[in-house]
Design a protein around this motif. Sequence first.
Motif, PDB file in Angstrom:
ATOM      1  N   VAL A 173     -22.228 -86.607 -46.508  1.00 34.50           N
ATOM      2  CA  VAL A 173     -23.673 -86.690 -46.289  1.00 34.50           C
ATOM      3  C   VAL A 173     -24.419 -86.213 -47.541  1.00 34.50           C
ATOM      4  O   VAL A 173     -25.384 -86.855 -47.981  1.00 34.50           O
ATOM      5  CB  VAL A 173     -24.098 -85.859 -45.060  1.00 34.50           C
ATOM      6  N   TYR A 203     -25.095 -78.700 -42.044  1.00 38.37           N
ATOM      7  CA  TYR A 203     -25.996 -79.821 -42.312  1.00 38.37           C
ATOM      8  C   TYR A 203     -27.416 -79.366 -42.650  1.00 38.37           C
ATOM      9  O   TYR A 203     -28.261 -80.199 -42.960  1.00 38.37           O
ATOM     10  CB  TYR A 203     -26.017 -80.770 -41.105  1.00 38.37           C
ATOM     11  N   GLN A 225     -19.709 -92.329 -43.351  1.00 42.41           N
ATOM     12  CA  GLN A 225     -19.533 -91.025 -42.696  1.00 42.41           C
ATOM     13  C   GLN A 225     -18.334 -91.044 -41.757  1.00 42.41           C
ATOM     14  O   GLN A 225     -17.587 -90.069 -41.658  1.00 42.41           O
ATOM     15  CB  GLN A 225     -20.811 -90.648 -41.950  1.00 42.41           C
ATOM     16  N   THR A 278     -31.669 -85.566 -43.660  1.00 40.40           N
ATOM     17  CA  THR A 278     -31.520 -84.458 -44.611  1.00 40.40           C
ATOM     18  C   THR A 278     -32.856 -83.873 -45.050  1.00 40.40           C
ATOM     19  O   THR A 278     -32.894 -82.823 -45.686  1.00 40.40           O
ATOM     20  CB  THR A 278     -30.742 -84.936 -45.857  1.00 40.40           C
ATOM     21  N   VAL A 325     -28.625 -87.727 -40.216  1.00 40.48           N
ATOM     22  CA  VAL A 325     -27.480 -86.889 -39.846  1.00 40.48           C
ATOM     23  C   VAL A 325     -27.328 -86.773 -38.327  1.00 40.48           C
ATOM     24  O   VAL A 325     -26.388 -86.144 -37.850  1.00 40.48           O
ATOM     25  CB  VAL A 325     -27.588 -85.468 -40.457  1.00 40.48           C
ATOM     26  N   TYR A 374     -22.681 -82.323 -34.278  1.00 41.96           N
ATOM     27  CA  TYR A 374     -23.204 -83.179 -35.342  1.00 41.96           C
ATOM     28  C   TYR A 374     -22.074 -83.969 -35.998  1.00 41.96           C
ATOM     29  O   TYR A 374     -22.197 -85.178 -36.250  1.00 41.96           O
ATOM     30  CB  TYR A 374     -23.916 -82.341 -36.405  1.00 41.96           C
ATOM     31  N   THR A 375     -20.980 -83.278 -36.302  1.00 43.13           N
ATOM     32  CA  THR A 375     -19.842 -83.936 -36.965  1.00 43.13           C
ATOM     33  C   THR A 375     -19.267 -85.040 -36.096  1.00 43.13           C
ATOM     34  O   THR A 375     -18.986 -86.145 -36.586  1.00 43.13           O
ATOM     35  CB  THR A 375     -18.754 -82.901 -37.288  1.00 43.13           C
ATOM     36  N   ASP A 415     -22.624 -77.596 -35.437  1.00 41.32           N
ATOM     37  CA  ASP A 415     -21.836 -78.226 -36.510  1.00 41.32           C
ATOM     38  C   ASP A 415     -20.835 -79.217 -35.923  1.00 41.32           C
ATOM     39  O   ASP A 415     -20.669 -80.335 -36.416  1.00 41.32           O
ATOM     40  CB  ASP A 415     -21.084 -77.157 -37.312  1.00 41.32           C
ATOM     41  N   SER A 454     -19.816 -83.349 -43.904  1.00 47.27           N
ATOM     42  CA  SER A 454     -21.054 -82.815 -44.481  1.00 47.27           C
ATOM     43  C   SER A 454     -21.106 -83.058 -45.988  1.00 47.27           C
ATOM     44  O   SER A 454     -22.187 -83.288 -46.550  1.00 47.27           O
ATOM     45  CB  SER A 454     -21.188 -81.318 -44.179  1.00 47.27           C
TER      46      SER A 454
END
Length: 335
Positions: free
Chosen positions: A226, A106, A285, A10, A239, A196-197, A193, A223
Amino acid sequence: MRLFLLPISTRRSLIYCEKLHDKAPADRSIYDKVTIKANETWVAWEKDEKAIGNWKKKVTFYGNQALKRIPYEEWGLKTIPALTQKRKQDIIDGKIKYEVMFPGLYLPKERVPGILEKLAKDRQNMHRSKLMWSVIIMPFTAPFMLIPVIPNLPFFYVLYRAWSHWKALTGSQHLEFLLKHNLPKPAPSPILDEVYTAGLMYPTRAISRAAPNPTREQAKSVSQVVHQQTNNETEDVMVLQRWNGKLIAEQFKLPEMEVEIERAVEQVEKSIKTKEKLLEEKLEQEKATGKNGERAKDALPDHILERIHEQAEHVAEEAGKNKEGADKPRDKASS
């Protein structure tokens, strides 16, 4: 030209510039030819088992360990090409379009210019200083030329570090010039997105590949978890997973990106938290989209889990065959 701003955690991000199309051999400059030749030589040394004392493989092994210690920020800036006069004029005339892609869920869009400016300016003095010192040190490595058989490795290492700092410096100057002309344009990427997810929802690449693509609602839920883990932006939270670099590189057909992401993730993981804390955050997560405390992978249909299990068995079987084939020559030679 596409730039990628990839948050590793982050608070820390990797910049990566999409590699320009390779030039035809006839159009390559001396610099291009030397770089290609150096890369080919290094790869050949990694595989060479005939050298006396196996020194070539040893050099590449320890050399690769040293390369891992070079900060990922430097590697990222090195992917940005030097700012030639023609490219500079094209930017001023608006002939080249630049965009920076990032996962909007993110990495908030309003933070992108600040991160780019920090990457462009903060390391310039350091790279300039270390470039100068590398050049100063080079003459002192000359005595190593007297060692027979083995090349002057200290000279080539110092030469490489000088080149690396020069590349990072010119890359940062290119980026700074873009920012002065209000480039590149931020472009939040739904694809990033999604990838990453998936990396945060699932524990392995195999499960991530086999599972359905995360929905927008799932991406927002992950997100949010996170963000909660940062404790009002006071803590740094990972992340991006190391194994997820390959999936991102595949999505954008940029295979060279994979190693840059893996290196960056490894460095950031080592610097911010203990392994136990990272595992704890990752588990939280994975539970972000589950019900009754279950992980996302536990909600996958049985047929998907079976397919993943079959793929894992196939990979293990192939690895066993390859190992058996590699061992046979040694067995034969020892009998």
